[in-house]
Design an enzyme around this catalytic site. Structure first.
Site, mmCIF file in Angstrom:
data_model
loop_
_atom_site.group_PDB
_atom_site.id
_atom_site.type_symbol
_atom_site.label_atom_id
_atom_site.label_comp_id
_atom_site.label_asym_id
_atom_site.label_seq_id
_atom_site.Cartn_x
_atom_site.Cartn_y
_atom_site.Cartn_z
ATOM 1 N N ALA A 14 43.483 38.005 29.605
ATOM 2 C CA ALA A 14 43.041 38.923 28.547
ATOM 3 C C ALA A 14 43.508 40.354 28.777
ATOM 4 O O ALA A 14 43.326 41.211 27.912
ATOM 5 C CB ALA A 14 41.516 38.886 28.443
ATOM 6 N N GLY A 16 46.188 43.238 31.418
ATOM 7 C CA GLY A 16 47.118 43.525 32.510
ATOM 8 C C GLY A 16 48.266 42.530 32.661
ATOM 9 O O GLY A 16 48.943 42.171 31.681
ATOM 10 N N ASP A 36 40.088 33.439 30.475
ATOM 11 C CA ASP A 36 39.561 34.693 31.038
ATOM 12 C C ASP A 36 38.043 34.649 30.986
ATOM 13 O O ASP A 36 37.450 34.002 30.118
ATOM 14 C CB ASP A 36 40.080 35.911 30.241
ATOM 15 N N CYS A 63 36.616 31.258 30.602
ATOM 16 C CA CYS A 63 36.606 30.553 31.880
ATOM 17 C C CYS A 63 36.481 31.522 33.047
ATOM 18 O O CYS A 63 37.254 32.466 33.173
ATOM 19 C CB CYS A 63 37.901 29.744 31.953
ATOM 20 N N VAL A 65 36.880 31.685 36.921
ATOM 21 C CA VAL A 65 37.566 30.853 37.932
ATOM 22 C C VAL A 65 36.688 30.555 39.158
ATOM 23 O O VAL A 65 37.063 29.750 39.999
ATOM 24 C CB VAL A 65 38.926 31.458 38.383
ATOM 25 N N TYR A 151 40.779 42.487 50.485
ATOM 26 C CA TYR A 151 41.727 42.225 49.391
ATOM 27 C C TYR A 151 43.073 41.782 49.972
ATOM 28 O O TYR A 151 43.684 40.813 49.511
ATOM 29 C CB TYR A 151 41.894 43.491 48.541
ATOM 30 N N ALA A 153 43.617 40.339 52.828
ATOM 31 C CA ALA A 153 43.481 38.986 53.395
ATOM 32 C C ALA A 153 43.592 37.914 52.311
ATOM 33 O O ALA A 153 44.230 36.872 52.519
ATOM 34 C CB ALA A 153 42.147 38.858 54.117
ATOM 35 N N ASP A 187 50.693 49.204 36.449
ATOM 36 C CA ASP A 187 49.792 49.981 35.602
ATOM 37 C C ASP A 187 48.858 49.055 34.805
ATOM 38 O O ASP A 187 49.201 48.604 33.716
ATOM 39 C CB ASP A 187 50.658 50.826 34.657
ATOM 40 N N THR A 188 47.691 48.742 35.370
ATOM 41 C CA THR A 188 46.709 47.870 34.707
ATOM 42 C C THR A 188 45.309 48.450 34.964
ATOM 43 O O THR A 188 45.172 49.487 35.584
ATOM 44 C CB THR A 188 46.736 46.445 35.300
HETATM 45 N N1 LIG Z 1 47.692 46.030 39.166
HETATM 46 C C1 LIG Z 1 48.284 46.022 40.355
HETATM 47 O O1 LIG Z 1 48.759 47.088 40.885
HETATM 48 C C2 LIG Z 1 48.459 44.729 41.071
HETATM 49 C C3 LIG Z 1 47.790 43.568 40.727
HETATM 50 N N2 LIG Z 1 47.963 42.432 41.452
HETATM 51 C C4 LIG Z 1 47.279 41.183 41.123
HETATM 52 O O2 LIG Z 1 47.578 40.806 39.797
HETATM 53 C C5 LIG Z 1 46.527 40.004 39.262
HETATM 54 C C6 LIG Z 1 46.136 40.532 37.887
HETATM 55 O O3 LIG Z 1 45.605 41.838 38.069
HETATM 56 P P1 LIG Z 1 45.728 42.988 36.971
HETATM 57 O O4 LIG Z 1 46.386 42.483 35.757
HETATM 58 O O5 LIG Z 1 46.280 44.166 37.659
HETATM 59 O O6 LIG Z 1 44.177 43.275 36.733
HETATM 60 P P2 LIG Z 1 43.339 43.513 35.392
HETATM 61 O O7 LIG Z 1 42.008 43.957 35.885
HETATM 62 O O8 LIG Z 1 44.083 44.349 34.442
HETATM 63 O O9 LIG Z 1 43.223 42.038 34.768
HETATM 64 C C7 LIG Z 1 42.534 41.018 35.424
HETATM 65 C C8 LIG Z 1 41.991 40.022 34.417
HETATM 66 O O10 LIG Z 1 41.319 38.990 35.164
HETATM 67 C C9 LIG Z 1 40.079 38.718 34.531
HETATM 68 N N3 LIG Z 1 39.134 38.177 35.499
HETATM 69 C C10 LIG Z 1 38.480 38.846 36.487
HETATM 70 N N4 LIG Z 1 37.650 38.024 37.124
HETATM 71 C C11 LIG Z 1 37.794 36.798 36.564
HETATM 72 C C12 LIG Z 1 37.214 35.529 36.807
HETATM 73 N N5 LIG Z 1 36.253 35.362 37.737
HETATM 74 N N6 LIG Z 1 37.613 34.475 36.063
HETATM 75 C C13 LIG Z 1 38.536 34.647 35.081
HETATM 76 N N7 LIG Z 1 39.095 35.822 34.795
HETATM 77 C C14 LIG Z 1 38.744 36.887 35.536
HETATM 78 C C15 LIG Z 1 39.641 40.051 33.950
HETATM 79 O O11 LIG Z 1 38.672 39.866 32.906
HETATM 80 C C16 LIG Z 1 40.955 40.626 33.458
HETATM 81 O O12 LIG Z 1 41.229 40.241 32.134
HETATM 82 C C17 LIG Z 1 45.398 40.074 40.290
HETATM 83 O O13 LIG Z 1 45.403 38.870 41.027
HETATM 84 C C18 LIG Z 1 45.760 41.264 41.162
HETATM 85 O O14 LIG Z 1 45.267 41.159 42.479
HETATM 86 C C19 LIG Z 1 48.822 42.396 42.518
HETATM 87 C C20 LIG Z 1 49.503 43.491 42.880
HETATM 88 C C21 LIG Z 1 49.408 44.756 42.198
HETATM 89 C C1 LIG Z 2 47.589 57.211 44.797
HETATM 90 C C2 LIG Z 2 46.931 55.936 44.314
HETATM 91 C C3 LIG Z 2 47.342 55.511 42.948
HETATM 92 C C4 LIG Z 2 46.688 54.215 42.449
HETATM 93 C C5 LIG Z 2 47.077 53.082 43.278
HETATM 94 C C6 LIG Z 2 46.823 51.707 42.708
HETATM 95 O O1 LIG Z 2 46.503 51.566 41.548
HETATM 96 C C7 LIG Z 2 46.987 50.639 43.656
HETATM 97 C C8 LIG Z 2 47.084 49.386 43.304
HETATM 98 C C9 LIG Z 2 47.007 48.353 44.338
HETATM 99 C C10 LIG Z 2 45.764 47.661 44.159
HETATM 100 C C11 LIG Z 2 45.929 46.361 44.383
HETATM 101 C C12 LIG Z 2 47.267 46.068 44.590
HETATM 102 O O2 LIG Z 2 47.691 44.970 44.901
HETATM 103 C C13 LIG Z 2 47.998 47.268 44.228
HETATM 104 C C14 LIG Z 2 49.290 47.543 44.833
HETATM 105 C C15 LIG Z 2 49.477 47.150 46.254
HETATM 106 C C16 LIG Z 2 50.678 47.826 46.764
HETATM 107 C C17 LIG Z 2 50.554 48.030 48.231
HETATM 108 C C18 LIG Z 2 51.377 49.198 48.565
HETATM 109 C C19 LIG Z 2 51.621 49.305 50.045
HETATM 110 C C20 LIG Z 2 53.077 49.440 50.335
HETATM 111 O O3 LIG Z 2 53.907 49.073 49.516
HETATM 112 O O4 LIG Z 2 53.386 49.878 51.438
#
Ligand SMILES: NC(=O)C1=CN([C@@H]2O[C@H](COP(=O)(O)OP(=O)(O)OC[C@H]3O[C@@H](n4cnc5c(N)ncnc54)[C@H](O)[C@@H]3O)[C@@H](O)[C@H]2O)C=CC1
Ligand SMILES: CCCCCC(=O)/C=C/[C@H]1C=CC(=O)[C@@H]1CCCCCCC(=O)O
Length: 252
Positions: A14, A16, A36, A63, A65, A151, A153, A187-188
């Protein structure tokens, strides 16, 4: 991989990165089951994507998870509506080390539940047609995010799970390939109020250091990378997508 007519189930769809995956799959002719926990936004997104890409190509399943029976129902509903299932994307995730048990339940146990269900519904050894599992982890698996150890881990664990299940042994048994996509900073809405997401407010300095050298990329960029990875990814492969660059395979 020709995605036309293929059916994909995506969790965390839903918003990001999950939403970006879903839209990119639709652009390539696939049908999507958006799963979601958030049904208000999920239904609205399904309506919008349905209007753009055809209502018969989009389904929303509420759903959580962490809830196996609900997750199982989402698989059953997807197959009932679309008559097949080819791709399962375990993407739902949260980042909040203060609520670490929930974090582990969503980010790791949720991926395990989705993987076991994917084998049950797609595995050739279970009467299915085979298919592909894609898990979303994070670059935190390769360069530990010091400010969020738990996170981090969960991401290490998801990469380990994918590499083990991705081995040819499981592919031969089930006809299911497993891949993992590890985005960098994207950017999410994952980070809403960082002070409340770190185990201790003292970790804020570490958080700044963790992310100091990262360039934020768009979720659409990660969505496009998914298509490339689906097309060329070997089972068990680990793909890093960061700083807006093309996906690159991580070979440890
Ligand atoms: N945004 C980032 O910088 C990064 C994100 N990720 C990973 O990407 C994946 C998606 O994250 P984003 O799109 O950034 O986050 P987001 O917060 O924008 O989207 C996450 C979605 O998952 C849903 N959600 C949360 N808990 C849930 C559950 N128990 N069951 C079903 N749906 C659930 C939320 O309602 C939301 O729609 C995550 O696994 C996150 O760890 C990985 C690296 C970087
Ligand atoms: C100055 C902080 C700006 C906001 C940072 C942010 O939104 C970070 C997101 C991370 C949260 C969960 C993730 O998985 C994201 C990115 C992880 C990147 C780890 C960066 C470490 C590296 O590359 O050395």
């Amino acid at each position: 991989m020709d995605l036309k007519g293929k059916v994909a189930l995506i969790t965390g769809a839903a918003a990001g990165i999950g939403l970006a995956y879903s839209e990119e799959l639709l652009k390539h002719g696939a049908k999507v089951s958006l799963c979601d926990i958030d049904s208000d936004i999920g239904e609205q997104i399904a309506d919008e994507l349905g209007a753009k890409y055809g209502r018969k190509n989009v389904l929303f399943c509420q759903c959580d998870v962490t809830d196996y029976p609900q997750y199982e129902e989402a698989f059953e509903m997807t197959i009932k509506v679309f008559n097949r299932l080819d791709i399962v994307i375990n993407n739902a995730g949260v980042m909040n080390d203060r609520f670490w048990e929930l974090e582990v339940d969503v980010n790791l146990n949720g991926v395990i539940r989705g993987t076991l269900l994917a084998y049950r519904f797609m595995g050739k050894d279970r009467g299915g047609q085979g298919g592909t599992i894609v898990n979303t982890a994070s670059t935190a698996f390769a360069r530990p995010q010091v400010s969020t150890p738990i996170y981090t881990a969960t991401n290490y664990a998801v990469v380990g799970l994918t590499r083990a299940y991705g081995d040819q042994y499981h592919v031969n048994l089930t006809g299911v390939r497993s891949l993992v996509l590890c985005p960098g900073l994207t950017d999410t809405g994952l980070v809403k109020e960082i002070r409340k997401q770190l185990m201790s407010s003292e970790y804020e300095a570490a958080w700044q250091r963790d992310n100091a050298n990262c360039k934020t990329q768009s979720s659409e960029h990660v969505g496009r990378a998914l298509i490339e990875i689906l097309t060329k990814g070997q089972s068990g492969s680990v793909w890093v997508v960061e700083n807006g660059q093309a996906p690159r395979e991580w070979r440890g």
